[in-house]
Design a protein around this motif. Structure first.
Motif, PDB file in Angstrom:
ATOM      1  N   PHE A 161       4.210 -13.478 -29.714  1.00 15.59           N
ATOM      2  CA  PHE A 161       4.551 -14.891 -29.908  1.00 15.59           C
ATOM      3  C   PHE A 161       5.422 -15.355 -28.752  1.00 15.59           C
ATOM      4  O   PHE A 161       6.369 -14.673 -28.353  1.00 15.59           O
ATOM      5  CB  PHE A 161       5.296 -15.104 -31.234  1.00 15.59           C
ATOM      6  N   PHE A 162       5.079 -16.535 -28.230  1.00 16.58           N
ATOM      7  CA  PHE A 162       5.855 -17.114 -27.139  1.00 16.58           C
ATOM      8  C   PHE A 162       6.508 -18.394 -27.616  1.00 16.58           C
ATOM      9  O   PHE A 162       5.869 -19.233 -28.247  1.00 16.58           O
ATOM     10  CB  PHE A 162       4.933 -17.436 -25.945  1.00 16.58           C
ATOM     11  N   TRP A 163       7.796 -18.554 -27.313  1.00 16.41           N
ATOM     12  CA  TRP A 163       8.501 -19.813 -27.593  1.00 16.41           C
ATOM     13  C   TRP A 163       9.216 -20.241 -26.324  1.00 16.41           C
ATOM     14  O   TRP A 163       9.869 -19.421 -25.663  1.00 16.41           O
ATOM     15  CB  TRP A 163       9.529 -19.616 -28.713  1.00 16.41           C
ATOM     16  N   PRO A 198       9.707 -20.453 -34.469  1.00 19.86           N
ATOM     17  CA  PRO A 198       8.960 -19.217 -34.212  1.00 19.86           C
ATOM     18  C   PRO A 198       8.133 -18.801 -35.417  1.00 19.86           C
ATOM     19  O   PRO A 198       8.416 -19.211 -36.535  1.00 19.86           O
ATOM     20  CB  PRO A 198      10.075 -18.199 -33.961  1.00 19.86           C
ATOM     21  N   ARG A 199       7.118 -17.977 -35.160  1.00 14.71           N
ATOM     22  CA  ARG A 199       6.291 -17.429 -36.247  1.00 14.71           C
ATOM     23  C   ARG A 199       6.446 -15.917 -36.259  1.00 14.71           C
ATOM     24  O   ARG A 199       6.823 -15.319 -35.247  1.00 14.71           O
ATOM     25  CB  ARG A 199       4.826 -17.809 -36.028  1.00 14.71           C
ATOM     26  N   PRO A 200       6.147 -15.275 -37.408  1.00 12.64           N
ATOM     27  CA  PRO A 200       6.302 -13.826 -37.479  1.00 12.64           C
ATOM     28  C   PRO A 200       5.471 -13.130 -36.394  1.00 12.64           C
ATOM     29  O   PRO A 200       4.329 -13.515 -36.150  1.00 12.64           O
ATOM     30  CB  PRO A 200       5.762 -13.482 -38.879  1.00 12.64           C
ATOM     31  N   ALA A 201       6.066 -12.131 -35.745  1.00 13.18           N
ATOM     32  CA  ALA A 201       5.368 -11.405 -34.667  1.00 13.18           C
ATOM     33  C   ALA A 201       6.047 -10.059 -34.467  1.00 13.18           C
ATOM     34  O   ALA A 201       7.190  -9.868 -34.889  1.00 13.18           O
ATOM     35  CB  ALA A 201       5.423 -12.213 -33.372  1.00 13.18           C
ATOM     36  N   GLY A 202       5.354  -9.152 -33.772  1.00 13.84           N
ATOM     37  CA  GLY A 202       5.958  -7.857 -33.444  1.00 13.84           C
ATOM     38  C   GLY A 202       6.575  -7.905 -32.061  1.00 13.84           C
ATOM     39  O   GLY A 202       7.428  -7.101 -31.713  1.00 13.84           O
ATOM     40  N   PHE A 203       6.104  -8.850 -31.235  1.00 16.62           N
ATOM     41  CA  PHE A 203       6.537  -8.910 -29.837  1.00 16.62           C
ATOM     42  C   PHE A 203       6.785 -10.368 -29.456  1.00 16.62           C
ATOM     43  O   PHE A 203       5.889 -11.203 -29.581  1.00 16.62           O
ATOM     44  CB  PHE A 203       5.428  -8.321 -28.955  1.00 16.62           C
ATOM     45  N   TYR A 204       8.009 -10.650 -29.017  1.00 12.10           N
ATOM     46  CA  TYR A 204       8.376 -12.036 -28.692  1.00 12.10           C
ATOM     47  C   TYR A 204       8.670 -12.196 -27.203  1.00 12.10           C
ATOM     48  O   TYR A 204       9.286 -11.312 -26.588  1.00 12.10           O
ATOM     49  CB  TYR A 204       9.649 -12.447 -29.437  1.00 12.10           C
ATOM     50  N   VAL A 205       8.267 -13.317 -26.661  1.00 14.52           N
ATOM     51  CA  VAL A 205       8.762 -13.719 -25.343  1.00 14.52           C
ATOM     52  C   VAL A 205       9.337 -15.134 -25.518  1.00 14.52           C
ATOM     53  O   VAL A 205       8.635 -16.048 -25.962  1.00 14.52           O
ATOM     54  CB  VAL A 205       7.645 -13.734 -24.272  1.00 14.52           C
ATOM     55  N   LEU A 206      10.620 -15.257 -25.213  1.00 15.08           N
ATOM     56  CA  LEU A 206      11.303 -16.549 -25.311  1.00 15.08           C
ATOM     57  C   LEU A 206      11.725 -16.938 -23.895  1.00 15.08           C
ATOM     58  O   LEU A 206      12.233 -16.091 -23.157  1.00 15.08           O
ATOM     59  CB  LEU A 206      12.541 -16.446 -26.205  1.00 15.08           C
ATOM     60  N   ALA A 207      11.498 -18.180 -23.528  1.00 18.43           N
ATOM     61  CA  ALA A 207      11.840 -18.579 -22.158  1.00 18.43           C
ATOM     62  C   ALA A 207      12.355 -20.016 -22.137  1.00 18.43           C
ATOM     63  O   ALA A 207      11.751 -20.904 -22.739  1.00 18.43           O
ATOM     64  CB  ALA A 207      10.607 -18.472 -21.253  1.00 18.43           C
ATOM     65  N   GLN A 265       3.581 -24.570 -15.067  1.00 19.58           N
ATOM     66  CA  GLN A 265       3.206 -23.281 -14.446  1.00 19.58           C
ATOM     67  C   GLN A 265       3.027 -22.217 -15.507  1.00 19.58           C
ATOM     68  O   GLN A 265       2.052 -21.465 -15.513  1.00 19.58           O
ATOM     69  CB  GLN A 265       4.318 -22.829 -13.485  1.00 19.58           C
ATOM     70  N   ILE A 266       4.007 -22.137 -16.422  1.00 18.72           N
ATOM     71  CA  ILE A 266       3.973 -21.067 -17.437  1.00 18.72           C
ATOM     72  C   ILE A 266       2.816 -21.314 -18.415  1.00 18.72           C
ATOM     73  O   ILE A 266       2.100 -20.382 -18.790  1.00 18.72           O
ATOM     74  CB  ILE A 266       5.335 -20.978 -18.173  1.00 18.72           C
ATOM     75  N   HIS A 267       2.616 -22.560 -18.772  1.00 22.59           N
ATOM     76  CA  HIS A 267       1.535 -22.890 -19.704  1.00 22.59           C
ATOM     77  C   HIS A 267       0.192 -22.450 -19.126  1.00 22.59           C
ATOM     78  O   HIS A 267      -0.640 -21.831 -19.804  1.00 22.59           O
ATOM     79  CB  HIS A 267       1.539 -24.389 -19.978  1.00 22.59           C
ATOM     80  N   ARG A 268      -0.008 -22.777 -17.846  1.00 19.51           N
ATOM     81  CA  ARG A 268      -1.273 -22.420 -17.184  1.00 19.51           C
ATOM     82  C   ARG A 268      -1.455 -20.904 -17.187  1.00 19.51           C
ATOM     83  O   ARG A 268      -2.532 -20.396 -17.471  1.00 19.51           O
ATOM     84  CB  ARG A 268      -1.229 -22.947 -15.738  1.00 19.51           C
ATOM     85  N   TYR A 269      -0.368 -20.178 -16.872  1.00 13.01           N
ATOM     86  CA  TYR A 269      -0.435 -18.721 -16.819  1.00 13.01           C
ATOM     87  C   TYR A 269      -0.773 -18.132 -18.201  1.00 13.01           C
ATOM     88  O   TYR A 269      -1.640 -17.269 -18.336  1.00 13.01           O
ATOM     89  CB  TYR A 269       0.905 -18.173 -16.305  1.00 13.01           C
ATOM     90  N   LEU A 270      -0.101 -18.634 -19.236  1.00 15.78           N
ATOM     91  CA  LEU A 270      -0.349 -18.103 -20.589  1.00 15.78           C
ATOM     92  C   LEU A 270      -1.796 -18.380 -21.017  1.00 15.78           C
ATOM     93  O   LEU A 270      -2.433 -17.553 -21.667  1.00 15.78           O
ATOM     94  CB  LEU A 270       0.613 -18.743 -21.606  1.00 15.78           C
TER      95      LEU A 270
END
Ligand SMILES: Cc1cc2nc3c(=O)[nH]c(=O)nc-3n(C[C@H](O)[C@H](O)[C@H](O)COP(=O)(O)OP(=O)(O)OC[C@H]3O[C@@H](n4cnc5c(N)ncnc54)[C@H](O)[C@@H]3O)c2cc1C
Length: 373
Positions: free
Chosen positions: A319-321, A232-241, A331-336
């Motif tokens: 940041f998304f991981w 991960p990289r520094p961020a204020g908001f994370y989405v992990l899936a 599917q998720i890649h396309r959406y992001l």
């Protein structure tokens, strides 16, 4: 008195590659996931790695590589770090690299360490933790490189032998007996006690890694190489899936996030008894997505959960991981990419497995079985 100049080892290779322009971007991205910093320098790319520095030049239907190290053994390892991802992504092109320059002969893998099973424990009915012990493990103690490749040594071998690398950058197996290898996440590492912990998601149609893990007992041997693939990289908001295979990475990242971090962690599991007690910042909402008996890799639970996120207006703060089965990954890649428009440098996302293919079959298929569309 001036100290003598350090000996440099160099080699170059050129291969015919008519579709090089089409493959260049995913090739560079794949090289970059192997702990290599890619930088454009005019018409070529500089590839800086722990083994030395390489250069990649693509033009007029050809790909040219050059490598430079100050350690004879590292020369072949660096060749492998470039030839491996290129040959994988462009598997359909059956590339052939002809190297000229310094030769090192068969060399041991610089990054190979030998681990011995210390303990195994079932965390849930389908998650097996193995604690390994080994020496000189500090190279794996990285929060920016979370994954490794394990080389499974059979149980009954009296004198374990490990692979080396030849002057073409190809892995050479002892007596041509290829050992099984698979990619796993380092769930935790304790270099002082010489310990590495890996969590194996057990699954139907068990392949060699799952069979080895289920059969493992104290003293069994595994080789480990790496580390690789960004953290991960520094961020204020994370989405992990992730699904079960992404869970070890998510658990490790959550443990290490700043206590004020905000966001969501989505974990797809087979049923309620697959939940694990995870340490996480209070403002990260942890959601378990229960497949309720459906087979792994067959639902849209993860993609739907990611779609439910309200992203901050400043996407540079997000940041998304993620790590999951290939279809959900696509599917998720396309959406992001198309709907959230999340910048590439604000995400680390890999396809961790394929519901119809073993790892060998993924490698044989190349880009189409691994990359997003
Ligand atoms: C960067 C990265 C990190 C990973 N980290 C982890 C980790 O920490 N823990 C972990 O458990 N896995 C992890 N994986 C996934 C793991 O490498 C694959 O699941 C691998 O295929 C398992 O090898 P195998 O020998 O059991 O099965 P294979 O021989 O590769 O496949 C045999 C069959 O099993 C199916 N299959 C493979 N994996 C699964 C699965 N998870 N669920 C259901 N069916 C499956 C395949 O479709 C195939 O039909 C990671 C993968 C990557 C790329």
């Amino acid at each position: 008195m001036r100290s003598p100049a350090k000996r440099r080892y160099t080699a170059t290779a050129t291969t015919l590659f008519p579709k090089v322009e089409m493959f260049l971007e995913p090739i560079l991205a794949s090289i970059a996931t192997h702990d290599i910093t890619v930088r454009r320098l005019g018409g070529r790319f500089e590839l800086r790695s722990p083994y030395g520095v390489g250069f990649l030049e693509a033009a007029a239907g050809q790909l040219r590589l050059s490598v430079e190290t100050d350690n004879r053994h590292a020369l072949n390892r660096l060749k492998h770090a470039l030839v491996g991802p290129i040959s994988f992504i462009a598997a359909s092109e059956a590339l052939h690299f002809e190297w000229t320059g310094d030769e090192a002969g068969p060399t041991p893998l610089e990054d190979l360490r030998i681990l011995r099973v210390r303990q195994t424990m079932l965390l849930t009915p389908n998650m097996l933790r193995i604690v390994f012990e080994g020496e000189d493990l500090s190279r794996f103690d990285r929060t920016d490189q979370l994954h490794c490749r394990l080389i499974f040594q059979p149980k009954d071998v009296e004198t374990p032998e490990w692979p080396s690398i030849d002057d073409r950058g190809h892995i050479v197996w002892p007596q041509q007996r290829k050992l099984d290898t698979r990619v796993y996440t380092i769930r935790s590492i304790d270099t002082r006690n010489g310990e590495i912990t890996i969590d194996f998601a057990l699954h139907d149609h068990a392949g060699p890694a799952t069979r080895w893990a289920m059969d493992a007992s104290a003293g069994d041997l595994v080789g480990i190489v790496g580390p690789a693939a960004d953290g991960p990289r520094p961020a204020g908001f994370y989405v992990l899936a992730g699904d079960e295979t992404g869970l070890p990475g998510i658990a490790r990242i959550l443990e290490n996030l700043d206590g004020h971090a905000q966001g969501f962690a989505f974990v797809e599991i087979g049923g309620p008894n697959e939940k694990l007690p995870l340490v996480h910042p209070a403002a990260i909402q942890l959601q378990w997505l229960d497949r309720q008996g459906a087979r792994p890799g067959t639902t849209s639970l993860l993609a739907d959960a990611v779609r439910s996120v309200e992203w901050p207006s400043q996407l540079q703060e997000a940041f998304f991981w993620g790590g999951c089965e290939h279809k959900a990954f696509r599917q998720i890649h396309r959406y992001l990419r198309n709907e959230v428009c999340l910048p590439r440098e604000r995400q680390v996302f890999h396809s961790f497995w394929h519901r119809k293919l073993s790892e060998e079959q993924i490698i044989a298929a190349g880009a189409s079985a691994y990359l997003p569309d």
